[in-house]
Write an enzyme that holds these catalytic residues in place. Structure first.
Site, PDB file in Angstrom:
ATOM      1  N   SER A   1       5.357   4.257   2.593  1.00 16.81           N
ATOM      2  CA  SER A   1       6.164   3.875   3.756  1.00 16.81           C
ATOM      3  C   SER A   1       5.934   4.832   4.921  1.00 16.81           C
ATOM      4  O   SER A   1       5.609   6.004   4.739  1.00 16.81           O
ATOM      5  CB  SER A   1       7.656   3.900   3.404  1.00 16.81           C
ATOM      6  OG  SER A   1       7.953   2.974   2.388  1.00 16.81           O
TER       7      SER A   1
HETATM    8  N1  SAH Z   1       8.755   4.230  -1.953  1.00 18.21           N
HETATM    9  C1  SAH Z   1       7.322   4.070  -1.800  1.00 18.21           C
HETATM   10  C2  SAH Z   1       6.955   2.835  -1.000  1.00 18.21           C
HETATM   11  C3  SAH Z   1       6.293   1.907  -1.908  1.00 18.21           C
HETATM   12  S1  SAH Z   1       5.820   0.318  -1.364  1.00 18.21           S
HETATM   13  C4  SAH Z   1       6.677   5.317  -1.262  1.00 18.21           C
HETATM   14  O1  SAH Z   1       7.388   6.265  -0.908  1.00 18.21           O
HETATM   15  O2  SAH Z   1       5.446   5.387  -1.233  1.00 18.21           O
HETATM   16  C5  SAH Z   1       6.790  -0.643  -2.495  1.00 18.21           C
HETATM   17  C6  SAH Z   1       6.543  -0.440  -3.966  1.00 18.21           C
HETATM   18  O3  SAH Z   1       7.450  -1.291  -4.656  1.00 18.21           O
HETATM   19  C7  SAH Z   1       5.138  -0.822  -4.440  1.00 18.21           C
HETATM   20  O4  SAH Z   1       4.563   0.249  -5.108  1.00 18.21           O
HETATM   21  C8  SAH Z   1       5.400  -2.002  -5.367  1.00 18.21           C
HETATM   22  O5  SAH Z   1       4.502  -2.069  -6.448  1.00 18.21           O
HETATM   23  C9  SAH Z   1       6.822  -1.727  -5.836  1.00 18.21           C
HETATM   24  N2  SAH Z   1       7.543  -2.879  -6.374  1.00 18.21           N
HETATM   25  C10 SAH Z   1       7.550  -4.163  -5.908  1.00 18.21           C
HETATM   26  N3  SAH Z   1       8.334  -4.934  -6.695  1.00 18.21           N
HETATM   27  C11 SAH Z   1       8.847  -4.127  -7.668  1.00 18.21           C
HETATM   28  C12 SAH Z   1       9.708  -4.343  -8.791  1.00 18.21           C
HETATM   29  N4  SAH Z   1      10.222  -5.536  -9.095  1.00 18.21           N
HETATM   30  N5  SAH Z   1      10.010  -3.279  -9.569  1.00 18.21           N
HETATM   31  C13 SAH Z   1       9.507  -2.037  -9.308  1.00 18.21           C
HETATM   32  N6  SAH Z   1       8.674  -1.785  -8.273  1.00 18.21           N
HETATM   33  C14 SAH Z   1       8.343  -2.814  -7.462  1.00 18.21           C
END
Ligand code: SAH
Length: 216
Positions: free
Chosen positions: A64
């Site tokens: 993000s």
């Molecule tokens: N918080 C992260 C941003 C990640 S982007 C950071 O600091 O880098 C969003 C993430 O959510 C992705 O890695 C994606 O794989 C995950 N995601 C999407 N759906 C999900 C679910 N149902 N359970 C767990 N993770 C999920």
């Protein structure tokens, strides 16, 4: 893992930029000033680590934007030793920010590869957080209830199961909308069946998807 003088300087500039964009929570700014974001990104993007933008990580996901991490972390109103559940570990950067703020972090990721990588980075930085490989739609009721829940992927509806893992007075922060954009939404639990919503600006996240992904 080594932090560099150059990276420290860049973080100071990033913090100044976030202040200008309206971030005022000093604990959030201190955490961003402390956590080496460059260690969470692919080597090809190191040069951009302290630019206020989202970037691709492995498995087609993104780390993000720092501003987004700052907004979500501020809206959570984290206090030391708060129990925070994160859905979407991704790179682990947001989890590290919350751990740096003194929260007890539980974080779930549906990609096995990301789960392993993020766990490795936080451990090497000396942060203790609990990592889970699984589907965040279910949450982790066995460790709840939580002071805060942060969803870092876009949903069109707030997952009911997660609302019930919040303490009374707890806050769930979630980007709510369709694939074009989402409204950063806070749902505060006011009682056993009471929930109040407020909106805090537009953002764009990758979608929250059901199930897990075990391969590369
Ligand atoms: N918080 C992260 C941003 C990640 S982007 C950071 O600091 O880098 C969003 C993430 O959510 C992705 O890695 C994606 O794989 C995950 N995601 C999407 N759906 C999900 C679910 N149902 N359970 C767990 N993770 C999920």
């Amino acid at each position: 893992m080594a932090d560099t003088f150059e990276a420290k300087g860049k973080r100071k500039k990033l913090v100044a930029e976030l202040r200008q964009k309206g971030i005022s929570d000093e604990e959030v700014l201190r955490a961003i000033d402390t956590v080496p974001r460059d260690l969470f990104m692919d080597p090809a993007f190191l040069i951009h680590a302290y630019v206020d933008k989202a970037f691709p990580i492995t498995s087609g996901q993104t780390i993000s934007q720092p501003y987004t991490v700052a907004v979500q972390s501020s809206l959570l109103r984290v206090k030391k030793r708060d129990k925070i559940l994160e859905i979407g570990t991704g790179s682990g950067y947001q989890a590290a920010i919350l751990a740096e703020m003194g929260a007890k972090v539980y974080t779930i990721e549906r990609f096995r590869e990301l789960f392993l990588k993020a766990q490795g980075i936080l451990t090497s930085l000396g942060y203790s957080a609990d990592f889970f490989y699984g589907d965040g739609y279910e949450g982790k009721p066995q460790y709840g209830p939580y002071d805060g829940i942060i969803i870092t992927a876009a949903v069109s509806e707030v997952p009911e199961s997660l609302l019930h893992q919040l303490k009374t007075g707890g806050r769930l922060v979630v980007p709510l909308g369709d694939s074009s954009y989402q409204v950063m939404t806070v749902v505060e639990r006011t009682g056993p069946d009471g929930f109040e919503r407020s909106g805090h600006g537009n953002f764009v996240f990758v979608p929250m998807l059901k199930g897990t992904v075990n391969g590369k």
